[in-house]
Design an enzyme around this catalytic site. Structure first.
Site, PDB file in Angstrom:
ATOM      1  N   LYS A  55      20.447  -3.937  30.742  1.00  0.00           N
ATOM      2  CA  LYS A  55      19.189  -4.169  31.437  1.00  0.00           C
ATOM      3  C   LYS A  55      18.354  -5.187  30.681  1.00  0.00           C
ATOM      4  CE  LYS A  55      17.752  -2.251  34.256  1.00  0.00           C
ATOM      5  NZ  LYS A  55      18.668  -3.172  34.878  1.00  0.00           N
ATOM      6  N   ASP A  56      17.470  -5.844  31.409  1.00  0.00           N
ATOM      7  CA  ASP A  56      16.591  -6.801  30.742  1.00  0.00           C
ATOM      8  C   ASP A  56      15.208  -6.172  30.586  1.00  0.00           C
ATOM      9  OD1 ASP A  56      16.532  -6.783  33.468  1.00  0.00           O
ATOM     10  OD2 ASP A  56      16.094  -8.905  33.698  1.00  0.00           O
ATOM     11  N   ASP A  57      15.205  -4.953  30.069  1.00  0.00           N
ATOM     12  CA  ASP A  57      13.956  -4.227  29.869  1.00  0.00           C
ATOM     13  C   ASP A  57      12.967  -5.084  29.079  1.00  0.00           C
ATOM     14  OD1 ASP A  57      15.254  -1.897  31.012  1.00  0.00           O
ATOM     15  OD2 ASP A  57      16.320  -1.806  29.106  1.00  0.00           O
ATOM     16  N   ASP A  71      19.120  -3.459  23.291  1.00  0.00           N
ATOM     17  CA  ASP A  71      19.796  -2.170  23.406  1.00  0.00           C
ATOM     18  C   ASP A  71      21.122  -2.335  22.673  1.00  0.00           C
ATOM     19  OD1 ASP A  71      21.336  -0.010  24.145  1.00  0.00           O
ATOM     20  OD2 ASP A  71      20.867  -0.132  26.286  1.00  0.00           O
ATOM     21  N   ASP A  85      17.971   8.917  34.830  1.00  0.00           N
ATOM     22  CA  ASP A  85      17.866   7.848  33.809  1.00  0.00           C
ATOM     23  C   ASP A  85      16.473   7.221  33.768  1.00  0.00           C
ATOM     24  OD1 ASP A  85      20.465   8.253  33.044  1.00  0.00           O
ATOM     25  OD2 ASP A  85      21.226   6.342  33.801  1.00  0.00           O
ATOM     26  N   ARG A 115      21.081   2.606  37.186  1.00  0.00           N
ATOM     27  CA  ARG A 115      22.091   1.564  37.415  1.00  0.00           C
ATOM     28  C   ARG A 115      21.453   0.230  37.786  1.00  0.00           C
ATOM     29  NH1 ARG A 115      26.997   4.170  37.370  1.00  0.00           N
ATOM     30  NH2 ARG A 115      26.771   6.426  37.434  1.00  0.00           N
ATOM     31  N   TYR A 151      26.803  -8.141  35.037  1.00  0.00           N
ATOM     32  CA  TYR A 151      25.923  -7.109  34.515  1.00  0.00           C
ATOM     33  C   TYR A 151      26.440  -6.552  33.206  1.00  0.00           C
ATOM     34  CZ  TYR A 151      23.519  -2.702  33.984  1.00  0.00           C
ATOM     35  OH  TYR A 151      22.794  -1.666  33.482  1.00  0.00           O
ATOM     36  N   ASP A 182      16.032   1.144  23.936  1.00  0.00           N
ATOM     37  CA  ASP A 182      15.813  -0.177  23.337  1.00  0.00           C
ATOM     38  C   ASP A 182      15.198  -0.100  21.946  1.00  0.00           C
ATOM     39  OD1 ASP A 182      16.695  -1.948  25.477  1.00  0.00           O
ATOM     40  OD2 ASP A 182      15.111  -0.952  26.605  1.00  0.00           O
ATOM     41  N   HIS A 207      22.002   6.393  28.197  1.00  0.00           N
ATOM     42  CA  HIS A 207      20.989   5.334  28.064  1.00  0.00           C
ATOM     43  C   HIS A 207      19.584   5.911  27.819  1.00  0.00           C
ATOM     44  CE1 HIS A 207      23.698   2.071  29.327  1.00  0.00           C
ATOM     45  NE2 HIS A 207      24.190   2.915  30.216  1.00  0.00           N
ATOM     46  N   GLN A 238     -10.270  -8.467  23.291  1.00  0.00           N
ATOM     47  CA  GLN A 238     -11.679  -8.498  22.851  1.00  0.00           C
ATOM     48  C   GLN A 238     -12.232  -9.918  22.606  1.00  0.00           C
ATOM     49  OE1 GLN A 238     -11.687  -4.283  22.954  1.00  0.00           O
ATOM     50  NE2 GLN A 238     -13.463  -5.562  22.623  1.00  0.00           N
ATOM     51  N   GLY A 276      21.221 -20.053  16.279  1.00  0.00           N
ATOM     52  CA  GLY A 276      19.957 -20.758  16.062  1.00  0.00           C
ATOM     53  C   GLY A 276      18.755 -20.183  16.784  1.00  0.00           C
TER      54      GLY A 276
END
Ligand code: F6R
Ligand code: MG
Ligand code: MG
Length: 370
Positions: free
Chosen positions: A236-238, A11, A291, A270, A233, A53, A18, A246, A103
């Protein structure tokens, strides 16, 4: 030929708030990745957006955790951040936790899921991208795809799937991992992965002795936890995930079926609320109500010597309308709880809290109970 597919997201600025990614950020990312394709650093790419994102899907032959590929993603996010700053987008550069690349993108803010594998005669791949939730949101659907006979008919009736799969589960608090076999160990595995804020499925592998190499993952999930990285914080760690399908793996339809139930996930409003995960089309990957609610998109591809043939917008289908309607009913039901759990997360899981301040003000007024 071994191909690596890297799905790296960050993000770097929302619009408005957001809710979504501005088209100019997507254009900037495409320009950067097109240059990398022309210089043969990557074989192919697609840029997508899920909520706020920016999602970079890249194929190449450099393996997982390759510093050049990670640097390309980092520089692409940096370039998009410049545009986000210029447009004064919300939280411009929020997921880039450092000024300089060191890296590997892991631990620096962005999330990544990567798989290296031998491209088969025909190689279907689905890229999943979620917003307003956490990596553990993938536990239930990945478990269903690779271990639940109720979800995946192939586990029961396809001889090439019948022996099951091997799961790599991470304890993201203690930074340890364990490999577990399904179906033999599913009761023990569920004891872990049912606690989705701590134990997350990182990868799934074919078992030894089957038609697919047992060291080439069938699925991988991003497991970065931003608040642990930054110590506070910052975003977010979406999560994102890659799933191959297959011929000895779950069929594409079995992979998607795992999202037909809008299960409750945490990370809404939040980062402090539970809500249903709603599968949506690319055009509906905008977080609006409170949100959210949390969303997932699915981009379907066939690989052709590293070329990403697609994407097909897999949830852009009336077959998922019922799931979306159900998700909206659950949204309404959860919202009616207002400030109460289980809509709001337990105290220890909330990313925002006023509690210390409230306690400080009330400390003189608290009295013992006899
Ligand atoms: C962000 C998210 C949002 C924000 C909320 C408050 O991914 O989940 O619900 O947490 O909009 O944002 P701030 O604190 O930036 O005003
Ligand atoms: Mg944001
Ligand atoms: Mg987000």
């Amino acid at each position: 030929m071994k191909i690596t597919v890297s799905l790296i997201k960050a993000d770097v600025g929302g619009y408005p708030g957001h809710a979504s990614v501005h088209p100019e950020l997507i254009e900037t990312a495409k320009k950067e990745l097109e240059e990398a394709k022309n210089s043969r650093l990557i074989a192919d790419y697609h840029v997508l957006a899920a909520g706020d994102d920016l999602e970079l899907l890249m194929s190449h032959t450099r393996g997982c955790d390759n510093s050049e590929i990670h640097e390309l993603a980092w520089n692409t996010f940096k370039a998009a951040t410049e545009i986000a700053k210029d447009l004064k987008l919300y939280g411009a550069g929020q997921d880039l936790l450092s000024d300089a690349f060191s890296g590997n993108i892991r631990g620096m803010g962005p999330g990544s899921a990567e798989i290296e594998f031998t491209e088969r005669k025909a190689e279907p791949l689905i890229a999943f991208m979620m917003d307003k939730t956490e990596p553990g949101a993938f536990n239930l659907p990945i478990y269903k795809m690779f271990a639940s006979p109720e979800n995946t008919a192939g586990l029961v009736i396809d001889p090439s799937c019948h022996s099951g799969f091997r799961f790599e589960v991470w304890d993201i608090v203690e930074h340890k991992r364990v490999f577990m076999n399904a179906p033999e160990e599913i009761y023990s595995m569920l004891a872990l992965i049912g606690a989705k804020s701590r134990y997350v499925i990182k990868r799934v592998f074919p078992k030894e002795g089957g038609k697919l190499p047992s060291d080439e993952p069938a699925a991988a999930v991003s497991t970065e936890k931003l608040y642990q990285i930054a110590g506070e914080y910052v975003g977010k760690d979406d999560p994102v995930a890659l799933v191959r399908g297959q011929s000895g793996l779950p069929a594409v339809g079995e992979i998607l079926e795992a999202f037909a139930f809008p299960h409750l996930v945490s990370g809404w409003m939040r980062g402090s609320h539970n809500g249903p995960l709603m599968p949506v089309s690319f055009k509906d990957a905008r977080c609006t109500r409170f949100d959210g609610p949390p969303r997932v998109i699915a981009a379907g591809f066939q690989l052709s010597n590293g070329r990403l043939i697609g994407p097909v917008d897999m949830f852009d289908d009336p077959a998922f309308d019922y799931t979306r309607t159900k998700a909206q009913e659950i949204t309404e039901y959860m919202r009616r709880h207002g400030a109460f759990e289980p809509h709001r997360l337990p105290l220890e899981d909330m990313e925002y809290t006023t509690l210390p301040g409230v306690m400080e003000k009330l400390k003189e007024r608290f009295e013992g109970i006899k």
